[in-house]
Design a protein around this motif. Structure first.
Motif, short mmCIF file in Angstrom:
data_model
loop_
_atom_site.label_atom_id
_atom_site.label_comp_id
_atom_site.label_asym_id
_atom_site.label_seq_id
_atom_site.Cartn_x
_atom_site.Cartn_y
_atom_site.Cartn_z
N UNK A 186 45.58 -8.19 -145.95
CA UNK A 186 45.19 -9.47 -145.37
C UNK A 186 45.25 -9.34 -143.85
N UNK A 187 44.46 -10.16 -143.16
CA UNK A 187 44.52 -10.18 -141.70
C UNK A 187 45.86 -10.76 -141.24
N UNK A 188 46.54 -10.10 -140.28
CA UNK A 188 47.81 -10.64 -139.79
C UNK A 188 47.59 -11.92 -139.00
N UNK A 189 48.55 -12.80 -139.06
CA UNK A 189 48.49 -14.03 -138.30
C UNK A 189 49.09 -13.80 -136.92
N UNK A 190 48.50 -14.41 -135.91
CA UNK A 190 49.03 -14.28 -134.56
C UNK A 190 48.67 -12.95 -133.93
N UNK A 191 49.43 -12.56 -132.93
CA UNK A 191 49.12 -11.36 -132.15
C UNK A 191 50.05 -10.20 -132.45
N UNK A 192 51.00 -10.38 -133.33
CA UNK A 192 51.98 -9.35 -133.63
C UNK A 192 51.64 -8.64 -134.94
N UNK A 193 51.99 -7.36 -135.05
CA UNK A 193 51.84 -6.68 -136.35
C UNK A 193 52.87 -7.22 -137.33
N UNK A 194 52.71 -6.94 -138.62
CA UNK A 194 53.73 -7.35 -139.59
C UNK A 194 55.10 -6.86 -139.16
N UNK A 195 56.10 -7.72 -139.34
CA UNK A 195 57.44 -7.44 -138.82
C UNK A 195 57.97 -6.09 -139.29
N UNK A 196 57.75 -5.78 -140.58
CA UNK A 196 58.32 -4.54 -141.12
C UNK A 196 57.59 -3.29 -140.64
N UNK A 197 56.45 -3.47 -139.94
CA UNK A 197 55.70 -2.32 -139.44
C UNK A 197 55.77 -2.16 -137.92
N UNK A 198 56.52 -3.02 -137.25
CA UNK A 198 56.55 -2.96 -135.78
C UNK A 198 57.03 -1.61 -135.27
N UNK A 199 57.97 -1.01 -135.95
CA UNK A 199 58.50 0.28 -135.52
C UNK A 199 57.43 1.38 -135.53
N UNK A 200 56.45 1.23 -136.40
CA UNK A 200 55.45 2.29 -136.62
C UNK A 200 54.09 1.96 -136.01
N UNK A 201 53.93 0.75 -135.53
CA UNK A 201 52.60 0.26 -135.16
C UNK A 201 52.06 0.98 -133.92
N UNK A 202 50.84 1.47 -134.05
CA UNK A 202 50.12 2.10 -132.95
C UNK A 202 48.96 1.16 -132.56
N UNK A 203 48.61 1.06 -131.28
CA UNK A 203 47.50 0.18 -130.91
C UNK A 203 46.20 0.46 -131.67
N UNK A 204 46.00 1.71 -132.08
CA UNK A 204 44.79 2.03 -132.87
C UNK A 204 44.74 1.25 -134.17
#
Length: 267
Positions: A169-187
């Motif tokens: 699903x498309x994430x809400x807001x401007x942040x990645x899913x909380x549990x993926x923040x540690x791994x999130x790359x701008x790509x």
């Protein structure tokens, strides 16, 4: 760390990667795939795409553009499994590498490697009977204006089909899913849901969308493949990327990450 000298035996690796959903892919040398991979298992993803794209219905010798082909594994597969003439286009691989790999695979008469950028493809209108892109298209077509410029290369009424890393699903807001923040790359902001891709392609006016769906348990395939490549890749760079992917997928457990398949017919 990947240790090339202590890799698993080929027989054991083949057994580990033999997959009931991908009988065509099972025929290929697993070492060849591991040593040349650039991300998720390209042949598994292509084999999932094939029925929706109608590859079996294309005549022998039909012309196909494999866009963002990487090290041309998917191009070899298209030539061998479907007897297609494949233009293997990629910008990230040096121009002399894919011709050698294609020749070693015995399909130099059916696969033409081309060093090209996806926004400046040197082909005329109506050149191709199909366009395929595996684990690359997300880098080209989040631009609203791209698809019509690409599909002009297709004959009218023919199909384009892609498989891309995706979000359920498309994430809400401007942040990645909380549990993926540690791994999130701008790509990863180029990852979108099947519903997003359906809308994106539909409003382009370039294609009639025939499929935009989520791969059931695709994350499990991605995790298995990442774990294997983390252990077996002869490239420490690729092994490191695989370790990062595996950690991310274990943290996610299929909640957000997977693959989308999108197919459209040129209008």
């Amino acid at each position: 760390m990947s240790d090339f000298t202590s890799r698993t035996s080929t027989d054991d690796l083949t057994s580990r990667l033999t997959h009931a959903r991908y009988p065509h892919s099972n025929r290929y040398d697993v070492r060849w795939i591991v040593d040349n991979q650039m991300g998720p298992h390209p042949l598994w993803l292509l084999e999932w795409l094939a029925p929706a794209l109608g590859l079996d219905s294309l005549p022998s010798g039909a012309r196909v553009l494999d866009l963002g082909c990487g090290r041309a594994l998917t191009s070899v597969f298209l030539a061998r499994e479907y007897d297609l003439r494949v233009t293997a286009a990629d910008l990230w691989i040096k121009p002399d590498e894919n011709p050698r790999r294609v020749a070693e695979a015995g399909v130099a008469d059916r696969v033409l490697p081309v060093y090209a950028e996806a926004h400046d493809l040197p082909f005329g209108e109506g050149t191709f009977d199909a366009i395929v892109s595996i684990d690359a298209y997300q880098y080209f077509d989040t631009n609203d204006l791209y698809l019509p410029t690409l599909t002009r290369l297709l004959k009218h009424g023919e199909r384009i089909g892609v498989v891309v890393p995706a979000l359920r699903e498309e994430p809400e807001g401007v942040e990645p899913p909380e549990h993926l923040k540690l791994y999130w790359d701008p790509d990863f902001w180029a990852f979108h849901s099947p519903a997003w891709w359906r809308r994106h392609w539909t409003r382009s006016g370039a294609v009639a969308v025939e499929a935009a769906d989520w791969q059931p348990d695709g994350w499990r395939d991605w995790l298995l493949w990442s774990e294997v490549c983390a252990e077996e890749s002869p490239s420490e760079v690729m092994a490191g990327m695989a370790r990062e992917s595996a950690a991310m997928l274990r943290a996610d457990e299929g909640r957000a990450l997977g693959f989308a398949r999108v197919v459209g017919r040129r209008l």
